[in-house]
Design an enzyme around this catalytic site. Structure first.
Site, mmCIF file in Angstrom:
data_model
loop_
_atom_site.group_PDB
_atom_site.id
_atom_site.type_symbol
_atom_site.label_atom_id
_atom_site.label_comp_id
_atom_site.label_asym_id
_atom_site.label_seq_id
_atom_site.Cartn_x
_atom_site.Cartn_y
_atom_site.Cartn_z
ATOM 1 N N CYS A 79 0.736 -1.023 -0.030
ATOM 2 C CA CYS A 79 -0.066 0.076 0.600
ATOM 3 C C CYS A 79 0.872 1.094 -0.061
ATOM 4 O O CYS A 79 1.512 1.785 -0.870
ATOM 5 C CB CYS A 79 -0.869 -0.839 1.261
ATOM 6 S SG CYS A 79 -2.195 0.929 1.534
ATOM 7 N N HIS A 166 -3.604 -5.509 0.612
ATOM 8 C CA HIS A 166 -2.983 -6.337 1.523
ATOM 9 C C HIS A 166 -3.153 -7.852 1.845
ATOM 10 O O HIS A 166 -4.119 -7.965 1.914
ATOM 11 C CB HIS A 166 -3.916 -5.390 2.841
ATOM 12 C CG HIS A 166 -3.418 -4.058 3.406
ATOM 13 N ND1 HIS A 166 -2.002 -3.622 4.265
ATOM 14 C CD2 HIS A 166 -4.280 -2.746 2.398
ATOM 15 C CE1 HIS A 166 -2.845 -2.298 3.917
ATOM 16 N NE2 HIS A 166 -3.889 -1.797 3.564
ATOM 17 N N GLU A 168 -1.662 -9.364 3.661
ATOM 18 C CA GLU A 168 -2.125 -9.829 5.143
ATOM 19 C C GLU A 168 -3.059 -10.675 5.989
ATOM 20 O O GLU A 168 -3.626 -10.941 7.142
ATOM 21 C CB GLU A 168 -0.714 -9.274 6.266
ATOM 22 C CG GLU A 168 -1.779 -7.666 6.391
ATOM 23 C CD GLU A 168 -1.194 -6.418 5.898
ATOM 24 O OE1 GLU A 168 -1.382 -5.802 5.651
ATOM 25 O OE2 GLU A 168 -0.931 -7.134 4.196
#
Length: 189
Positions: A79, A166, A168
């Site tokens: 990001c 993202h 994660e």
């Protein structure tokens, strides 16, 4: 795979600790460090790679540009980290047409070693309040979407990668696989 040491550079994003946990859950030695940590202290940690976390603004990106210019290790920008890479190397960052976090369908246009096994499309969780508007010289596009042309990129020679989304978060398909791919890059570099 041997245990690698990955430093997560904290750019004050809400998912920084989740990046740390996701890497730790892959049995890696990982540590969160402030983005104001001197380069010598980063090198003293003897990292195998760096992850530049997301964050609220470029103005709070600390020494990330210096890390990119001075540290010869694999880097994954997530990001804001992706945008910092673009800006450091001469690309442009600007406001996106779509703002807050949402599910985005991305198209992988170059399944390199970071994105291997993920394509040809996948659903990811991303914010597009800001995004890479033009690639820096010496970078190639890896993925795009209907709302953003540069969802992912990489340097043509150095192991520097950026993703707008993202990996994660649980909402991102195959996010763990992307992180595993990055760790493989760190192991072989």
């Amino acid at each position: 795979m041997r245990e690698l040491k990955i430093l997560v550079i904290n750019n004050y994003g809400q998912f920084c600790h989740l990046i740390h946990r996701s890497v730790r859950d892959l049995d890696m030695d990982t540590k969160i460090v402030p983005n104001t940590t001197p380069i010598e202290e980063i090198l003293d940690e003897e990292p195998d790679g760096l992850i530049l976390s997301g964050g609220p603004t470029m103005e709070r990106s600390g020494m990330c540009s210096e890390y990119l210019e001075s540290i010869d290790k694999p880097v994954l920008g997530i990001c804001l980290g992706h945008q910092l890479i673009a800006k450091t190397f001469g690309g442009e960052v600007g406001p996106g047409a779509s703002g807050g976090y949402a599910a985005i369908k991305i198209e992988i246009v170059d399944e390199d070693e970071l994105l291997k096994g993920l394509g040809p499309t996948m659903s990811v969780w991303a914010s597009h309040a800001d995004e890479v508007a033009s690639l820096p010289e010496d970078f190639i596009q890896l993925a795009r979407s209907d709302i953003c042309e540069y969802e992912a990129m990489r340097h043509v020679e150095r192991p520097i990668f950026g993703v707008q989304w993202h990996p994660e978060v649980a909402h991102t398909e195959k996010g763990e696989k992307l992180l595993e791919n990055f760790l493989e890059i760190c192991e072989t570099y």
